[in-house]
Design a protein around this motif. Structure first.
Motif, mmCIF file in Angstrom:
data_model
loop_
_atom_site.group_PDB
_atom_site.id
_atom_site.type_symbol
_atom_site.label_atom_id
_atom_site.label_comp_id
_atom_site.label_asym_id
_atom_site.label_seq_id
_atom_site.Cartn_x
_atom_site.Cartn_y
_atom_site.Cartn_z
ATOM 1 N N HIS A 321 0.797 -1.224 0.000
ATOM 2 C CA HIS A 321 0.000 0.000 0.000
ATOM 3 C C HIS A 321 0.833 1.279 0.000
ATOM 4 C CE1 HIS A 321 -3.857 -2.120 0.446
ATOM 5 N NE2 HIS A 321 -3.120 -3.016 1.072
ATOM 6 N N GLN A 394 6.963 3.349 -3.671
ATOM 7 C CA GLN A 394 5.914 4.158 -4.291
ATOM 8 C C GLN A 394 5.097 4.855 -3.206
ATOM 9 O OE1 GLN A 394 4.967 0.424 -6.765
ATOM 10 N NE2 GLN A 394 4.045 2.089 -7.955
ATOM 11 N N TYR A 396 2.341 6.318 -0.870
ATOM 12 C CA TYR A 396 0.971 5.975 -0.471
ATOM 13 C C TYR A 396 0.043 7.143 -0.809
ATOM 14 C CZ TYR A 396 -3.016 5.485 2.732
ATOM 15 O OH TYR A 396 -4.270 5.411 3.269
ATOM 16 N N ILE A 397 -1.058 6.858 -1.495
ATOM 17 C CA ILE A 397 -2.075 7.867 -1.793
ATOM 18 C C ILE A 397 -3.307 7.592 -0.931
ATOM 19 C CG2 ILE A 397 -3.587 8.841 -3.562
ATOM 20 C CD1 ILE A 397 -1.388 8.220 -5.600
ATOM 21 N N ASN A 398 -3.838 6.398 -1.032
ATOM 22 C CA ASN A 398 -4.890 5.913 -0.135
ATOM 23 C C ASN A 398 -4.803 4.394 -0.119
ATOM 24 O OD1 ASN A 398 -6.433 4.901 -2.392
ATOM 25 N ND2 ASN A 398 -7.174 7.002 -2.721
ATOM 26 N N ASP A 400 -6.261 2.240 -1.663
ATOM 27 C CA ASP A 400 -6.437 1.587 -2.960
ATOM 28 C C ASP A 400 -5.457 2.068 -4.027
ATOM 29 O OD1 ASP A 400 -8.657 0.018 -2.125
ATOM 30 O OD2 ASP A 400 -9.948 1.781 -2.306
ATOM 31 N N ARG A 401 -4.683 3.100 -3.729
ATOM 32 C CA ARG A 401 -3.819 3.686 -4.760
ATOM 33 C C ARG A 401 -2.436 4.008 -4.216
ATOM 34 N NH1 ARG A 401 -5.943 8.924 -7.013
ATOM 35 N NH2 ARG A 401 -4.116 8.646 -8.357
ATOM 36 N N VAL A 402 -1.428 3.808 -5.069
ATOM 37 C CA VAL A 402 -0.061 4.224 -4.770
ATOM 38 C C VAL A 402 0.446 5.068 -5.933
ATOM 39 C CG1 VAL A 402 0.457 2.227 -3.328
ATOM 40 C CG2 VAL A 402 0.913 2.123 -5.783
ATOM 41 N N SER A 404 3.463 6.668 -8.618
ATOM 42 C CA SER A 404 4.353 6.072 -9.606
ATOM 43 C C SER A 404 5.685 5.702 -8.960
ATOM 44 C CB SER A 404 4.602 7.063 -10.746
ATOM 45 O OG SER A 404 3.383 7.439 -11.368
ATOM 46 N N GLY A 752 -8.457 -1.846 2.008
ATOM 47 C CA GLY A 752 -8.184 -1.802 0.572
ATOM 48 C C GLY A 752 -9.104 -2.772 -0.137
#
Length: 843
Positions: A321, A394, A396-398, A400-402, A404, A752
């Motif tokens: 994550h 990479q 961590y964004i949230n 569900d997302r990382v 680049s 997630g």
């Protein structure tokens, strides 16, 4: 003649004055003795003395896993005291110890001289015997009355105790700084080893501490401590206790003292804390100083394995994550510019940061194109190469997302960043981070409920909250086996068809419409109950519960140990919407593992006093299938009657740990053999056999299929995932071991969208079981009487016609076996949407 007469009168006067002085002194001394003697304590009390010894927690195999108490003390016998230490302490404190009878006239004269010079009582003048009298019976007030008591007591002690006994009391009682009481504790604190392993210089250093533990502390004040040590070595040389070569060698020995944490065989703070709470509940605050030894049911190997599995599982989940950045960035003052000064400042910061889960804190000191230099707490500088976690960091964004992948180190690191490094097997380091999520694992023996491993989180220093026994979380689908077991008792079979199709519930009492779904979002239509369990079909579970009825089903949950007052009175019960702890779930699964018996989890196996005498021993309920048949037949009726009167079916697992302990500290008669307490059967042997078969299919071809990596054919279990998802579970077992793993956030955050029990919790369980089951032979449950195997058509659940293709074998209780023309179809219709649903059964 007159002159002689005059001299005679003078001498006579002097003699009378001397006699009067002696008489006055004798009368004063005698009067003082007569006044103080009745008030002196009994020396015999010293033989019965109880040193304030900490509470110690041990594993089942005798490994120290925890210690509690303000004083660190490990009493030793006289014959365990190194002779070199005896020589050192006598040289420092009382070189006439073996010659005087408790009081040193020379020492007292020296103390009297100090009084005449200063007008006050000074230190010194006390023999070791006098120090024993003061340490055990008197205060440290510098008064004449206390000194008189000290002298009289010392004489009394010398008359009643031997020199070895006096010295043994002394070395075990004295305070030596840093919470260390007694020379063995001091040896562990300052040098990390036992007193018999110290060299001459180290023994002399400890011998210098009684005079002033803070002033001569080798950690707080090395120069002054060294001076004191060297003086003692000189006294030993002067007294002939060491030769010149020994003196020179010890004198030139570098100072090696440093603070050593308590040396545990295995640090298991979550276990130790649970045991501590139980013991304090039994014995009160005195347990911290009475030297109790608490032996738990913990298996050291399994506990270490469980701790590693939880840490590894959390790090693996966390790495999926993204990298959240440094814990903090340390900004130094502008006037700290020299490299040595900056490193010193950074080290001061690192010394404040604990190691968590094996992750070492480090500070980034330089950042290059695709590498960075980091400073460790031991002062070493290491290089982090691009492949050592930098390339994969990479952002961590949230959940569900990382972001680049980075292309250069400066995108993720900067000077002063406090980061965590994970040690690798090749003495390399990898960039990591302390996980934001938490996990727990608890394992127990299904035959008697003995907890063999318990881990409550990533690291106790990070959080004392024990998620294994305190965190109440929704179990999700891992609760379904209890619903399916009730269904088997209600006439359902593994071949019963239930419609896996959309269903909608509406009611004025609800805030909105409830449309339960399967995790996959797909529907299979008519589905066999066995298949529905191993594929974890939510809609099937809801229809099964609706068919049985909420109230009757809840009543059946009590026997597994669940608090029926907390269970929801609606259909969400089928999806595990109520809160339970991992220990509660594991205890319920023990019933499936042992063939249908209710055992109670327990952690404290026995308690011994400071002398090693047993004062408590647990006598757990034992699953009958391990008991000799003749014993079972003889005691069954009597024991079941006793259990019925002492076990309330509605008791909750919240209090199980407390309930497994005695209500008051009992004395144990070790000459008597305790009768075996047989656990109560709560499931029919046939129902237990069938649900076990269904749960083994979860592992073989269902949501728990990853467990097949263990290469065993005797594993059963069930995954669990709650809405969000917010909780991931796996509970599984074989015939000898039950384990439950949970993973989630304390704040109830989403894990997630691609995280399930099978992806987040099951890997923790597998890592644990891969070691726990190593070398354990497979064992398969004997098919009980009253079970029959029938070839059925998997599409209809009916008995297959001879020669029909695609037929499979299924097991049934004899009375529920399908006939050539059974009522399976009509039973399936009764479970369709046409069934009436009561308002209180809605979610």
């Amino acid at each position: 003649m007159e002159k002689i007469s005059k001299n005679y009168r003078t001498v006579r006067l002097i003699c009378w004055l001397l006699l009067a002085g002696i008489s006055a002194t004798a009368l004063s001394t005698g009067g003082l003795y007569l006044y103080l003697s009745p008030k002196l304590p009994s020396v015999e009390a010293l033989r019965q003395i109880k040193f304030q010894t900490p509470l110690r927690i041990y594993s089942a195999d005798g490994k120290l896993i925890g210690e509690f108490g303000e004083k660190r003390r490990s009493p030793i016998r006289y014959d365990q005291i190194p002779q070199a230490y005896i020589d050192a302490i006598l040289a420092a404190e009382d070189d006439q110890f073996y010659k005087h009878h408790g009081v040193s006239i020379k020492g007292l004269l020296r103390a009297a001289s100090q009084i005449l010079q200063t007008g006050q009582i000074q230190g010194g003048g006390s023999t070791i015997t006098m120090q024993v009298a003061r340490n055990f019976f008197l205060t440290f007030d510098q008064t004449f009355l206390r000194k008189a008591n000290e002298i009289l007591l010392a004489i009394k002690i010398e008359n009643e105790l031997s020199k070895p006994e006096i010295l043994e009391l002394y070395v075990n009682k004295i305070y030596l700084g840093n919470r260390a009481y007694g020379i063995e504790a001091a040896s562990q604190v300052y040098y990390g080893k036992s007193i018999d392993q110290l060299n001459l210089a180290q023994l002399a250093m400890i011998a210098g501490l009684p005079k002033a533990p803070s002033r001569y502390n080798p950690i707080a004040n090395p120069p002054r401590a060294t001076i004191r040590r060297n003086w003692i070595l000189g006294r030993m040389l002067e007294l002939g206790k060491i030769n010149q070569a020994q003196y020179t060698e010890a004198l030139n020995t570098p100072l090696s003292a440093r603070f050593h944490e308590l040396a545990l065989d295995l640090s298991s703070p979550y276990v130790a804390e649970v045991a501590r709470q139980q013991v304090i509940d039994f014995y009160g605050e005195d347990a911290y100083s009475d030297g109790l030894k608490v032996y738990t049911t913990i298996d050291t190997k399994l506990q270490e394995t469980a701790q590693k599995a939880v840490v590894s599982g959390l790090l693996t989940y966390d790495s999926r994550h993204g990298y959240r950045g440094p814990e903090k960035t340390i900004k130094l003052n502008d006037n700290i510019s020299e490299p040595e000064e900056r490193q010193k400042a950074y080290l001061e910061e690192l010394n404040k940061i604990p190691v968590l889960g094996g992750l070492q804190p480090a500070i980034i000191t330089e950042v290059f194109e695709q590498s960075a230099t980091a400073l460790l707490g031991d002062g070493n500088n290491i290089t982090l190469e691009w492949e050592q976690g930098l390339a994969s960091a990479q952002r961590y964004i949230n959940e569900d997302r990382v972001g680049s992948p980075p292309t250069k180190a400066s995108q993720i690191l900067s000077e002063g960043d406090l980061v965590r490094l994970l040690p690798q097997s090749d003495q390399q380091w990898q960039l990591s981070q302390v996980p934001a999520a938490q996990s727990a694992l608890v394992a127990l023996n299904p035959e008697d409920g003995a907890i063999v491993s318990l881990v409550g989180g990533f690291d106790f220093r990070q959080s004392h909250f024990n998620r294994a026994v305190q965190a109440e979380r929704q179990p999700g689908s891992s609760f379904k086996p209890f619903i399916y077991t009730a269904a088997l008792e209600s006439g359902f079979t593994p071949a019963t068809l239930i419609n896996d199709a959309p269903i909608v519930f509406e009611d004025a009492s609800l805030e909105g419409t409830w449309r339960p779904e399967n995790d996959s979002g797909q529907f299979l239509g008519p589905t066999r109950m066995r298949q529905a369990l191993y594929q974890s079909r939510n809609l099937v579970s809801i229809r099964i519960l609706r068919s049985m009825g909420i109230r009757p089903t809840i009543e059946k949950m009590a026997r597994f140990g669940f608090d029926t007052g907390k269970l929801p009175r609606d259909l969400s019960l089928a999806l595990g919407s109520h809160a339970v702890t991992p220990l509660q779930i594991a205890t319920g699964y023990a019933v499936f593992a042992n063939g249908g018996f209710r055992v109670e989890p327990y952690l404290v196996k026995s308690i011994a006093d400071v002398k090693g005498d047993l004062i408590f021993e647990e006598n757990p309920l034992v699953a009958c299938r391990l008991c000799p048949e003749r014993l079972a037949h003889k005691q069954k009726e009597e024991v079941e009657t006793e259990i019925e009167t002492t076990e309330d079916e509605a008791e909750t697992l919240d209090d199980l740990l407390a309930e497994t302990a005695p209500s008051e500290p009992p004395a144990v008669d070790m000459t008597a053999t305790k009768p075996v307490r047989l656990a109560k059967r709560i499931l029919d042997e046939r129902d237990a056999f069938i649900i076990d078969s269904m749960l083994r299919d979860v592992v073989k071809k269902g949501t728990g299929k990853k467990a097949m990596a263990l290469g065993r054919d005797d594993l059963a279990g069930k995954t669990g995932t709650t809405n969000g998802p917010r909780d991931a579970w796996f509970s599984g077992y074989n015939h000898q071991l039950v384990a439950t793993a949970w993973l989630g956030f304390d704040q109830n955050f989403n894990l997630g969208r691609r995280e399930y029990g099978g992806s987040a919790a099951l890997p923790v369980w597998i890592d644990f079981m891969s070691i726990a089951l190593d070398g354990m032979p497979e064992a398969h449950r004997r098919q009980p009487d009253g079970i029959i195997t029938v070839r059925i058509d998997p599409k209809t659940g009916k008995r297959a016609q001879p020669g029909s293709s695609g037929a499979i074998f299924e097991i049934f209780k004899v009375e529920n076996a399908p006939e050539e023309s059974d009522a399976t179809h009509s039973q399936q219709e009764s479970l369709d949407e046409s069934d009436e649903t009561l308002p209180e059964e809605l979610f």
